[in-house]
Design an enzyme around this catalytic site. Sequence first.
Site, PDB file in Angstrom:
ATOM      1  N   HIS A 159      -9.493   2.257   0.165  1.00 24.60           N
ATOM      2  CA  HIS A 159      -9.760   1.220   1.326  1.00 24.60           C
ATOM      3  C   HIS A 159     -10.918   1.349   2.115  1.00 24.60           C
ATOM      4  O   HIS A 159     -10.677   1.040   3.338  1.00 24.60           O
ATOM      5  CB  HIS A 159      -8.259   1.215   2.059  1.00 24.60           C
ATOM      6  CG  HIS A 159      -7.909  -0.137   2.169  1.00 24.60           C
ATOM      7  ND1 HIS A 159      -8.608  -1.001   3.280  1.00 24.60           N
ATOM      8  CD2 HIS A 159      -6.940  -1.079   2.000  1.00 24.60           C
ATOM      9  CE1 HIS A 159      -7.876  -2.173   3.517  1.00 24.60           C
ATOM     10  NE2 HIS A 159      -6.823  -2.303   2.626  1.00 24.60           N
ATOM     11  N   HIS A 178       0.688  -1.322   0.101  1.00 25.00           N
ATOM     12  CA  HIS A 178       0.085   0.171  -0.046  1.00 25.00           C
ATOM     13  C   HIS A 178       0.878   1.223  -0.076  1.00 25.00           C
ATOM     14  O   HIS A 178       0.514   2.227   0.714  1.00 25.00           O
ATOM     15  CB  HIS A 178      -0.984  -0.004   1.132  1.00 25.00           C
ATOM     16  CG  HIS A 178      -2.048  -1.000   1.101  1.00 25.00           C
ATOM     17  ND1 HIS A 178      -2.553  -1.595  -0.020  1.00 25.00           N
ATOM     18  CD2 HIS A 178      -2.910  -1.605   2.121  1.00 25.00           C
ATOM     19  CE1 HIS A 178      -3.440  -2.215   0.074  1.00 25.00           C
ATOM     20  NE2 HIS A 178      -3.927  -2.490   1.398  1.00 25.00           N
ATOM     21  N   GLU A 183     -11.697  -3.375  -2.984  1.00 19.83           N
ATOM     22  CA  GLU A 183     -10.949  -2.371  -3.560  1.00 19.83           C
ATOM     23  C   GLU A 183     -10.888  -2.707  -5.018  1.00 19.83           C
ATOM     24  O   GLU A 183     -10.177  -3.867  -5.426  1.00 19.83           O
ATOM     25  CB  GLU A 183      -9.782  -2.512  -2.723  1.00 19.83           C
ATOM     26  CG  GLU A 183      -9.659  -2.538  -1.252  1.00 19.83           C
ATOM     27  CD  GLU A 183      -8.355  -3.080  -0.743  1.00 19.83           C
ATOM     28  OE1 GLU A 183      -7.355  -2.692  -1.004  1.00 19.83           O
ATOM     29  OE2 GLU A 183      -8.701  -4.163   0.078  1.00 19.83           O
TER      30      GLU A 183
END
Length: 350
Positions: free
Chosen positions: A179, A105, A315
């Site tokens: 997210h 991420h 996502e």
Amino acid sequence: MSIVRESFGAIGSQTVDRFTLSSDSGIEAQIITYGGALVSLRAPDRHGQQGDVVVGFDTLTPYLNNPAYIGSLIGRFANRIANGAFSLGGTTYHLARNHGGHHLHGGLTGFDKVIWQARPISDAAEPALELTYFSRDGDEGYPGNLNVTVTYTLTGDGALRIDYLATTDRATVVNLTNHAYFNLSGGGNILCHELQLFADHFLPVDASLIPTGEIRAVHGTVMDFTTPTPIGARIHHDDEQIRHALGGYDHTWIIDGAAGALRRAARLVDPASGRVLDVLTTHPGIHLYTGNSLDGTLVARNGHVLTKHAALCLETQHFPDSPNHPQFPSTILNPGEIYRHSTIFRLSVE
């Protein structure tokens, strides 16, 4: 239709703002400038009662220590890059290894941990908030200066639309997502939520959740959501992929149809409240994460204790570890090109 701006706290001398977008459809969204996080998304149930369908916090502090990335914008690269490294143009780039020896991420200071510049767009027919961030060459190990714009819009038909745009002055890789953690009941867990994924194939992962490179058909497996299926129907099966994800789903499905075209990716239904969430996107994949690592240490709005499977993420994104899998859709962005993707979260009742 309205946009309200208010202070949500400060980090040193920098103010963090919260914007509340309201529309005539009855949908209300709140976004903060720290991490561009979606902190609230309210929608009516079948009886007309408003409730929050995403996990969020009412103060800034939980977002400053947010290991679950709750509600945040993710970049430069969503999901995992194996061993924190990839090659591009003959050069190997080394990124932060912030997740079991891999890059996750965007690294130690990804887009979820920065303050975005905000511009409300209140003169449009639909309320919108434009967020921008400039990521410098070398940020977290990535090449190129990257200009990013993310726009949240409440549409007239009861949806939250997220538009992602990025440009670079040097070849780089980009994979942006949001997210948000959804729970259409606003409490409890999501095991009775019924999910349909418009995807006939998924990406198997190894024990560290890195895609093996195989593209596998879902039919006849625990990964088959081609028809509406309760999240909990097969989540406790003794399946290798479920075990790798610590007792749940943490996988990417390949959305049917042509990537780049806006098309259906998922439909989530909560039988208890009657709320329905339809997800449309231009991205090639959708990553389902069922909150497998939530351990009860976080308490969200309305006292919602975030235990395992308290919420789920849908996502929309490119495939994990794409820079190391030439057979996956490319995540390379070159100078003169525009990274452009859109996702729509449409809310309704049945």
